[in-house]
Design an enzyme around this catalytic site. Structure first.
Site, PDB file in Angstrom:
ATOM      1  N   GLU A 152      39.456  17.986   3.179  1.00 49.69           N
ATOM      2  CA  GLU A 152      39.915  18.663   4.400  1.00 49.69           C
ATOM      3  C   GLU A 152      40.370  17.667   5.459  1.00 49.69           C
ATOM      4  OE1 GLU A 152      36.896  21.532   5.567  1.00 49.69           O
ATOM      5  OE2 GLU A 152      37.307  22.712   3.778  1.00 49.69           O
ATOM      6  N   GLU A 168      31.780  18.497  11.036  1.00 48.45           N
ATOM      7  CA  GLU A 168      31.503  19.097   9.734  1.00 48.45           C
ATOM      8  C   GLU A 168      32.870  19.427   9.179  1.00 48.45           C
ATOM      9  OE1 GLU A 168      31.716  21.135   7.255  1.00 48.45           O
ATOM     10  OE2 GLU A 168      30.143  22.645   7.380  1.00 48.45           O
TER      11      GLU A 168
HETATM   12  N1  SAH Z   1      31.482  22.994  13.147  1.00 49.85           N
HETATM   13  C1  SAH Z   1      31.405  24.338  12.638  1.00 49.85           C
HETATM   14  C2  SAH Z   1      32.617  24.733  11.810  1.00 49.85           C
HETATM   15  C3  SAH Z   1      32.960  23.803  10.670  1.00 49.85           C
HETATM   16  S1  SAH Z   1      34.377  24.319   9.765  1.00 49.85           S
HETATM   17  C4  SAH Z   1      30.128  24.503  11.856  1.00 49.85           C
HETATM   18  O1  SAH Z   1      29.580  23.491  11.442  1.00 49.85           O
HETATM   19  O2  SAH Z   1      29.671  25.624  11.642  1.00 49.85           O
HETATM   20  C5  SAH Z   1      35.564  23.108  10.215  1.00 49.85           C
HETATM   21  C6  SAH Z   1      36.441  23.519  11.383  1.00 49.85           C
HETATM   22  O3  SAH Z   1      37.144  22.369  11.796  1.00 49.85           O
HETATM   23  C7  SAH Z   1      37.495  24.547  11.084  1.00 49.85           C
HETATM   24  O4  SAH Z   1      37.374  25.566  12.038  1.00 49.85           O
HETATM   25  C8  SAH Z   1      38.835  23.810  11.246  1.00 49.85           C
HETATM   26  O5  SAH Z   1      39.834  24.643  11.810  1.00 49.85           O
HETATM   27  C9  SAH Z   1      38.476  22.693  12.175  1.00 49.85           C
HETATM   28  N2  SAH Z   1      39.195  21.394  12.068  1.00 49.85           N
HETATM   29  C10 SAH Z   1      39.352  20.645  10.963  1.00 49.85           C
HETATM   30  N3  SAH Z   1      39.919  19.453  11.243  1.00 49.85           N
HETATM   31  C11 SAH Z   1      40.129  19.443  12.581  1.00 49.85           C
HETATM   32  C12 SAH Z   1      40.675  18.478  13.482  1.00 49.85           C
HETATM   33  N4  SAH Z   1      41.058  17.269  13.038  1.00 49.85           N
HETATM   34  N5  SAH Z   1      40.755  18.813  14.765  1.00 49.85           N
HETATM   35  C13 SAH Z   1      40.326  20.023  15.216  1.00 49.85           C
HETATM   36  N6  SAH Z   1      39.787  20.966  14.422  1.00 49.85           N
HETATM   37  C14 SAH Z   1      39.673  20.679  13.114  1.00 49.85           C
END
Ligand code: SAH
Length: 692
Positions: free
Chosen positions: A153, A144
């Site tokens: 993002e 996500e």
């Molecule tokens: N999966 C959770 C949070 C989604 S928010 C949910 O659905 O509730 C997205 C998260 O991904 C954030 O905490 C951000 O720090 C992390 N993130 C984004 N890109 C990333 C990457 N390439 N590798 C590791 N973490 C990542």
């Protein structure tokens, strides 16, 4: 470890670097994060869970072990869903250390420690192999990583890398696919965020028009996404010129390419009009068949009853480089170009006899360079500011007030960022050279003077107020000091009180009978119940059956770290609320005098007049230009007896969320909220305390 944080000082109007402890950044990140909003997004959570269950079943049906890679696990939610759905093992990757730590705690508390391994790394650093972070490649990829623009993002490069190195060929992906939709519209309101319209001024010798700089005409503007709650845009504020069309999709179960590219679709306008903006949103299909669909479609596309409120995903407004007249039924091509992180649009007319243009042609036709502002006016005026300057009735109010105070020999000094007031003042009275203070922020302002042949009529002084010298003013005293006031560094409404500090700094240059316009300002407050915005501050407890209280506690700690006594800015036209109390004037600021040494404080109580949940207080400023002319940067009106509020659409208001919500049930015994508000003249900040 110490970090330096940039912050505007409302008493100097400039950025300062403050040394903060290492916790500061982290607390800011958590307090301002959208994690709570995501956990409250029921529609998203339910559909992810359905999609994950279906993916695990498909893998199991093939007789394989289900090995899940969850990139960006946050609280660990999607991995816990996978483990509950029967996945054999989950690798939960999270780059942000405090979140990875929280995920470990949450996973443990929910009893999944043996099934979920939290890896505190960016996914591109994750290793696979017997000694690696992952024993083997995964066959289910869950993420996500989307923002309102879908790719902002970094979803694309993350997927590209994951397919190359972290997952098996033919893996299942949840979501399976994302699709971006667009609709071409004409909207004077939204177009007013992109360019300056000619400003009409009723002068004594007839109507004068302030013309926008010609450089603005073909300028693509800035590339930053314009994401808004499109559901708050009334249908009367735009006209759809096309149906909703699919612009492009990304299949996440196959290798993904992040390199820049273009997509082109053919459009036939359903109506003739001026094509100005492209409205866009996306949906995600959680499964290959598309039966589990989570969409950001706005109200006119989706029945209102099915709308899920969310703030972490909204809709996008893209501005075409130029306004383009289009005819119903004519053939048009809409081109979307994207790089790794952002998307932009252009419109082309199909030439007579032209064969179906393909995407290769599209790329050649538009090039793939992202838009950069060439006119520099978009650096001076951001979108809400342009909207504000284009508000003709507001210009009318300033004009009326200026007419009352200006004389032909007025010496006028203006202190405000990127303000048209000096031009207005020139047309309305002061025909001689006037003066305009220039700060580092208004560097591009001469554009406007040039466009209106006013370079020798209005002088830009490149000095900060405290460094103003008599020679800057050709040894004259200022007879009229004006300001909107507006400063680009302001975050909260009262930060524009910098005008008062600047007025104080230039005191020695003011004539003894100087007119200050606005002559005063007032701070107003009202208690409200939000329709939805309360969610971003509300604890979640359990989410789809998983205990996420650790996250609630973490957010709460971060809020208490610094923010608890502070309000936060929100553009309330996007976030409906109803008033529970009458609006109340709580403080006044007299610009005819200098800033006092002592603090300005007030205390009192407001009665709750309507039933509802008191989520918080909203505060805003009003500027008093003349006896009967005031400008509100907050409440415009309470539109019905239910208490629904209409807010100034170009300003952010200050919202102070109460730490506990009380519900007033009966009105026979009116509840009161007591408050204490303190404006610290040394810092320019306002502290407030409320008791319910
Ligand atoms: N999966 C959770 C949070 C989604 S928010 C949910 O659905 O509730 C997205 C998260 O991904 C954030 O905490 C951000 O720090 C992390 N993130 C984004 N890109 C990333 C990457 N390439 N590798 C590791 N973490 C990542």
């Amino acid at each position: 470890m110490k970090t330096f944080c940039g912050r505007a000082n409302p008493t100097t109007g400039s950025m300062e670097w403050l040394e903060e402890g290492e916790d500061y950044d982290y607390h800011q990140e958590i307090a301002r994060s959208r994690y709570a909003d995501m956990l409250h997004d029921k529609d998203r959570n339910v559909k992810y869970y359905q999609g994950i269950r279906a993916a695990v079943s498909r893998v199991k049906a093939r007789g394989e072990k289900a090995i899940v890679l969850d990139i960006g696990t946050g609280t660990g939610l999607l991995s816990m869903m996978a483990a509950s759905a029967g996945a054999d093992f989950c690798y939960a990757v999270e780059v942000f250390k405090p979140m990875a730590n929280a995920a470990v705690k949450i996973v443990e508390k929910n009893g999944f420690s043996d099934k979920i391994k939290v890896i505190n790394k960016h996914s591109t650093e994750v290793t696979v192999g017997p000694d690696g972070d992952m024993q083997c490649r995964a066959n289910i990829l869950v993420t996500e990583l989307f923002d309102t623009e879908l790719i902002g993002e970094g979803a694309l490069p993350t997927y590209e890398h994951a397919h190359k190195y972290l997952v098996q060929e033919g893996c299942e992906a949840v979501p399976h696919r994302a699709t971006v939709y667009v609709q071409l519209v004409e909207s004077k309101r939204m177009w007013s965020w992109k360019k300056l319209f000619p400003v009409h001024v009723e002068a004594e010798d007839g109507e004068k028009i302030i013309v926008p700089p010609s450089e603005m005409e073909n300028c693509p503007g800035v590339s930053s996404v314009c994401d808004i709650q499109l559901n708050q845009m009334p249908s009367s504020d735009f006209t759809a010129l096309s149906d909703v069309v699919t612009m492009f999709s990304v299949d996440f179960s196959k290798p993904v390419q992040s390199a820049s590219t273009c997509y082109r679709v053919q459009l036939e306008p359903v109506k003739s009009g001026k094509a100005q903006v492209v409205l866009s949103w996306w949906d995600i299909d959680m499964d290959p068949s598309g039966t589990i669909n989570c969409t950001m479609a706005p109200y006119w596309v989706k029945p209102t009853s099915a709308l899920q409120w969310r703030d972490h995903w909204m809709q996008c407004v893209y501005f075409l480089p130029n306004e383009e007249p289009v005819l119903q039924g004519e053939k048009l091509y809409l081109t979307a170009c994207r790089d790794e992180y952002s998307v932009w649009y252009s419109l082309q007319k199909a030439r007579e006899g032209e064969a179906e243009a393909d995407e290769e042609e599209a790329k050649a036709a538009v090039g793939v360079e992202s838009p950069v502002c060439r006119c520099r006016a978009h650096l001076l005026w951001n979108r809400p500011r342009l909207g504000e300057l284009n508000e003709q009735s507001r210009t009318g109010q300033y004009s009326q007030a200026l007419r009352e105070v200006l004389k032909t020999d007025s010496v006028c000094l203006c202190i405000s960022d990127g303000s048209l007031l000096p031009v207005l003042a020139h047309y309305l009275g002061a025909k001689q050279v006037q003066y305009f203070i220039l700060f580092f922020r208004s560097l591009h302002f001469s554009l406007v003077f040039k466009a209106n042949n006013l370079e020798d009529k209005i002088k830009i002084i490149e000095a900060r107020p405290e460094l103003l010298k008599p020679s800057h003013l050709e040894d004259k005293k200022v007879s009229v000091l004006v300001g909107e006031p507006f400063f680009t560094t302001s975050l909260l409404p009262w930060h524009n009180l910098y005008f008062w500090y600047a007025r104080t700094a230039v005191s020695s240059h003011l004539a003894s009978n100087v007119t200050v316009l606005p002559h005063s300002a007032s701070l107003h407050m009202m208690i409200v119940e939000f329709q939805d915005l309360w969610r971003i501050r509300s604890p979640c407890g359990t989410c789809e059956g998983f205990d996420v209280q650790t996250m609630d506690d973490m957010i709460n700690d971060s809020l208490n770290f610094r923010e608890s006594k502070e309000a936060e800015p929100h553009p309330l036209w996007e976030y409906p609320c109803k008033s529970l109390s009458d609006p109340q004037e709580v403080l006044t600021f007299d610009f005819t005098k200098t800033v006092p040494q002592h603090c300005l404080s007030t205390e009192g109580s407001v009665n709750l007049l309507r039933k509802g949940k008191s989520h918080g207080a909203v505060l805003w400023m009003e500027y008093h230009l003349a006896a009967d002319i005031s400008i509100s940067t907050g409440l415009v009106q309470i539109s019905n007896e239910k208490g629904n509020c209409e807010w100034n659409p170009h300003c952010k208001q200050a919202v102070y969320f109460f730490s506990s919500v009380t519900e007033s049930e009966t009105l026979s015994d009116p509840t009161a909220v007591t408050y204490a508000i303190n404006f610290d003249t040394k810092t320019g900040e306002i502290a407030m305390y409320f008791k319910l």
